[in-house]
Design an enzyme around this catalytic site. Structure first.
Site, short mmCIF file in Angstrom:
data_model
loop_
_atom_site.label_atom_id
_atom_site.label_comp_id
_atom_site.label_asym_id
_atom_site.label_seq_id
_atom_site.Cartn_x
_atom_site.Cartn_y
_atom_site.Cartn_z
N CYS A 9 21.10 39.50 33.75
CA CYS A 9 21.98 39.89 34.78
C CYS A 9 21.30 40.08 36.21
CB CYS A 9 23.13 40.97 34.59
SG CYS A 9 22.42 42.60 34.31
N ARG A 15 25.30 44.96 32.87
CA ARG A 15 25.68 43.93 31.77
C ARG A 15 24.79 43.68 30.90
NH1 ARG A 15 27.40 39.87 36.43
NH2 ARG A 15 25.60 40.89 37.34
N ASP A 122 30.84 41.37 37.43
CA ASP A 122 29.97 42.68 37.40
C ASP A 122 30.61 43.90 37.85
OD1 ASP A 122 27.96 44.17 38.78
OD2 ASP A 122 27.14 42.94 40.12
P1 4NP Z 1 24.24 44.29 36.76
O1 4NP Z 1 24.90 44.99 37.79
O2 4NP Z 1 23.70 43.00 37.34
O3 4NP Z 1 25.28 44.16 35.58
O4 4NP Z 1 23.26 45.24 36.29
C1 4NP Z 1 24.36 45.55 39.04
C2 4NP Z 1 23.52 46.70 39.04
C3 4NP Z 1 23.04 47.06 40.10
C4 4NP Z 1 23.48 46.30 41.43
C5 4NP Z 1 24.36 45.20 41.24
C6 4NP Z 1 24.81 44.83 40.13
N1 4NP Z 1 22.71 46.89 42.70
O5 4NP Z 1 23.06 46.21 43.56
O6 4NP Z 1 22.15 47.85 42.67
#
Ligand code: 4NP
Length: 159
Positions: A9, A15, A122
């Site tokens: 991800c 995720r 997300d």
């Molecule tokens: P992930 O979610 O891609 O599902 O791990 C996110 C985690 C952190 C961030 C964005 C999406 N961030 O901008 O820090």
């Protein structure tokens, strides 16, 4: 030989740690190796988001010891299947492919599973309900995916 699956991800804290934990919980560890990574390096070395840890815990899966790492080109050589959560991940992962042929390893996790979503939303900027929803989607997708991964040499979702 083990089938090696990498869940990807953006941040590798919401995720893909869930996807890693869920697929591992369903798979026979003597047949399947699962890892996860993020396309961004914002949280390298950190554990998963507490909201992901909580929703996994509710389903008796412990993801708390996972540590965030960034997706790298070498992952194309180390893994048989690279399963991404959304189209942005797909573009960013494909951008690091060492050849066109390697891109065939990359798939959207939810696509072709019969679920009404092709991307795992997300949940980072929302509340706990977003984590529960994405958990449910990933869980259902893994139920479809696992027999496909382990029963043939086909790409996941290939007809
Ligand atoms: P992930 O979610 O891609 O599902 O791990 C996110 C985690 C952190 C961030 C964005 C999406 N961030 O901008 O820090």
């Amino acid at each position: 030989m083990k089938i090696k699956v990498l869940m990807v991800c953006l941040g590798n804290i919401c995720r893909s740690p869930l996807a890693e934990g869920i697929l591992r919980s369903k798979a026979d560890s003597s047949n399947v190796f699962v890892d996860s990574a993020g396309t961004a390096g914002y949280h390298i070395g950190k554990g998963p988001d507490p909201r992901s840890v909580e929703v996994a815990q509710e389903h008796h899966i412990d993801i708390s010891r996972q540590r965030c790492r960034k997706f790298k080109e070498d992952d194309y050589f180390a893994f048989d299947h690279i399963l991404v959560m959304d189209r942005e991940n797909y573009i960013n992962v494909c951008a690091l492919a060492p050849s066109e042929a390697h891109k065939k390893k990359v798939r959207l996790l939810l696509e072709g599973t019969g679920l009404p979503y092709s991307e795992g939303p997300d949940p980072y900027y929302g509340g706990q309900e977003g984590f529960e929803k994405v958990y449910d989607l990933i869980d259902k997708a893994c139920n479809v995916l696992l027999p496909e991964l382990t029963s043939s040499k086909k790409q996941p979702h290939e007809k």
